[in-house]
Write a protein that holds these residues in place. Structure first.
Motif, PDB file in Angstrom:
ATOM      1  N   ALA A   1       0.845  -1.199   0.000  1.00 60.26           N
ATOM      2  CA  ALA A   1       0.000   0.000   0.000  1.00 60.26           C
ATOM      3  C   ALA A   1       0.875   1.242   0.000  1.00 60.26           C
ATOM      4  CB  ALA A   1      -0.924  -0.009   1.215  1.00 60.26           C
ATOM      5  N   ASN A   2       1.874   1.247   0.862  1.00 57.09           N
ATOM      6  CA  ASN A   2       2.769   2.398   0.964  1.00 57.09           C
ATOM      7  C   ASN A   2       3.564   2.609  -0.326  1.00 57.09           C
ATOM      8  OD1 ASN A   2       4.218   4.479   2.676  1.00 57.09           O
ATOM      9  ND2 ASN A   2       5.936   3.178   2.106  1.00 57.09           N
ATOM     10  N   ALA A   3       4.075   1.534  -0.910  1.00 56.75           N
ATOM     11  CA  ALA A   3       4.917   1.651  -2.101  1.00 56.75           C
ATOM     12  C   ALA A   3       4.147   2.235  -3.281  1.00 56.75           C
ATOM     13  CB  ALA A   3       5.490   0.284  -2.467  1.00 56.75           C
ATOM     14  N   PHE A   4       2.937   1.734  -3.521  1.00 55.75           N
ATOM     15  CA  PHE A   4       2.178   2.196  -4.685  1.00 55.75           C
ATOM     16  C   PHE A   4       1.659   3.619  -4.502  1.00 55.75           C
ATOM     17  CE2 PHE A   4       2.565  -2.134  -5.940  1.00 55.75           C
ATOM     18  CZ  PHE A   4       2.447  -2.127  -7.324  1.00 55.75           C
ATOM     19  N   VAL A   5       1.272   3.965  -3.282  1.00 50.67           N
ATOM     20  CA  VAL A   5       0.825   5.344  -3.044  1.00 50.67           C
ATOM     21  C   VAL A   5       2.001   6.303  -3.150  1.00 50.67           C
ATOM     22  CG1 VAL A   5      -0.155   6.940  -1.354  1.00 50.67           C
ATOM     23  CG2 VAL A   5      -1.144   4.653  -1.650  1.00 50.67           C
ATOM     24  N   LYS A   6       3.128   5.934  -2.571  1.00 49.23           N
ATOM     25  CA  LYS A   6       4.321   6.795  -2.633  1.00 49.23           C
ATOM     26  C   LYS A   6       4.767   7.009  -4.068  1.00 49.23           C
ATOM     27  CE  LYS A   6       9.029   7.101  -0.715  1.00 49.23           C
ATOM     28  NZ  LYS A   6       9.038   8.548  -0.797  1.00 49.23           N
ATOM     29  N   ALA A   7       4.633   5.983  -4.903  1.00 57.45           N
ATOM     30  CA  ALA A   7       5.035   6.096  -6.309  1.00 57.45           C
ATOM     31  C   ALA A   7       3.988   6.828  -7.148  1.00 57.45           C
ATOM     32  CB  ALA A   7       5.280   4.706  -6.893  1.00 57.45           C
ATOM     33  N   GLY A   8       2.802   7.032  -6.583  1.00 55.64           N
ATOM     34  CA  GLY A   8       1.735   7.692  -7.332  1.00 55.64           C
ATOM     35  C   GLY A   8       1.038   6.783  -8.317  1.00 55.64           C
TER      36      GLY A   8
END
Length: 316
Positions: free
Chosen positions: A73-80
């Motif tokens: 969740a964090n990785a995909f949101v951080k990457a946009g």
């Protein structure tokens, strides 16, 4: 590389373009999650790679453990890379893995989903929710029941992230918020400037008026204002105005402004003007200090941002 913050741009670009895509379909889940999480922490985004990884993760989502759910969740949101179908499946898996969640896992996941525009709602009544937000609400309600067991072991950063996420999502459960207030009061760790800004802003947004907690945070603001960065100072100033922390707090915050003046954006300057006006604190020195920087940023301000200083000076 992600843990050491050591970034080699040429290598990472070649890795994400030529090498990593060939691994996605066959990689073990733990390795796949490690690749995606590492790239996001290093601020490396390659759309095709994230699209391929997202498709694979949708397929294997029921096999993810609690930590992997929060990291993805964090990785995909951080990457946009906002794949709502993937987020739906991560939320469903979070429910299955809820008993295995730690406070840190919950904090990382909540912090990520609180930044997704499609999860921003003004009303949590089911009649106003779509499929995405209904799934999020179900997970939030279940997590709220789990958190009382997790909070006593939570570190201060996790507490700050969880409180801030609930504020961002405007998800309010009074008993849980009261419990979090008590944990903040009992926690012996010292708030970092970033954590102070997050917690104070969250408390103001949630209208959490716990007198002892507000007094504690007021004291921390006065002793720690010298370490705030531009964004942190703006958040603390606006939250202090909402919480009516008083003249002494704003006098301490004002001392920090000249040292950060060259680093403020136009939006920061507008927020500062608004904070002083909202707190009903008259300070001619503030507006004299900010007027030239505001003029230099004026052409780049949005209409709302330009309106804040005008309203503030008029109200002051």
């Amino acid at each position: 590389m992600a843990r050491s913050r050591h970034s080699q741009d040429n290598f990472l670009q070649r890795f994400s373009l030529k090498f990593a895509p060939s691994l996605v379909s066959q990689a073990e889940i733990i390795d796949l999650c490690g690749i995606v999480s590492g790239l996001s922490q290093l601020n490396v985004y390659q759309e095709e790679l994230f699209a391929m990884t997202s498709q694979r993760l949708r397929e294997v989502a029921p096999q993810l453990d609690a930590r992997q759910v929060s990291l993805m969740a964090n990785a995909f949101v951080k990457a946009g890379h906002l794949d709502m179908e993937l987020f739906q499946r991560l939320l469903k898996q979070a429910l299955r893995q809820l008993s295995k969640f730690t406070a840190k896992d919950a904090a990382v996941m909540l912090n990520a989903f609180s930044q997704v525009p499609d999860f921003q709602v003004k009303e949590w009544d089911d009649t106003f929710l779509d499929e995405n937000t209904r799934e999020l609400k179900t997970t939030l309600e279940a997590l709220a029941l789990r958190l009382p067991d997790l909070l006593p072991k939570a570190d201060l950063h996790s507490l700050a992230l969880i409180l801030n996420a609930f504020a961002q999502l405007q998800f309010v459960q009074k008993d849980l918020l009261d419990l979090m207030s008590q944990e903040l009061l009992l926690n012996e760790e010292k708030l970092t400037p970033r954590q102070l800004a997050m917690v104070l802003n969250a408390i103001a947004r949630l209208q959490l008026h716990e007198p002892r907690l507000i007094e504690l945070l007021s004291s921390v603001v006065r002793s720690g204002a010298h370490a705030l960065d531009p964004q942190g100072l703006c958040l603390v100033a606006n939250a202090s105005a909402k919480l009516q922390l008083g003249l002494e707090t704003f006098q301490v915050l004002f001392v920090r402004i000249p040292k950060l003046l060259s680093r403020f954006s136009g939006r920061h300057l507008a927020m500062l003007c608004h904070a002083w006006a909202k707190a009903h604190i008259h300070n001619d020195d503030l507006f004299e200090l900010l007027i030239l920087p505001l003029a230099s940023h004026a052409a780049r301000l949005e209409a709302h941002e330009a309106g804040l200083p005008c309203w503030s000076m008029y109200s002051d």
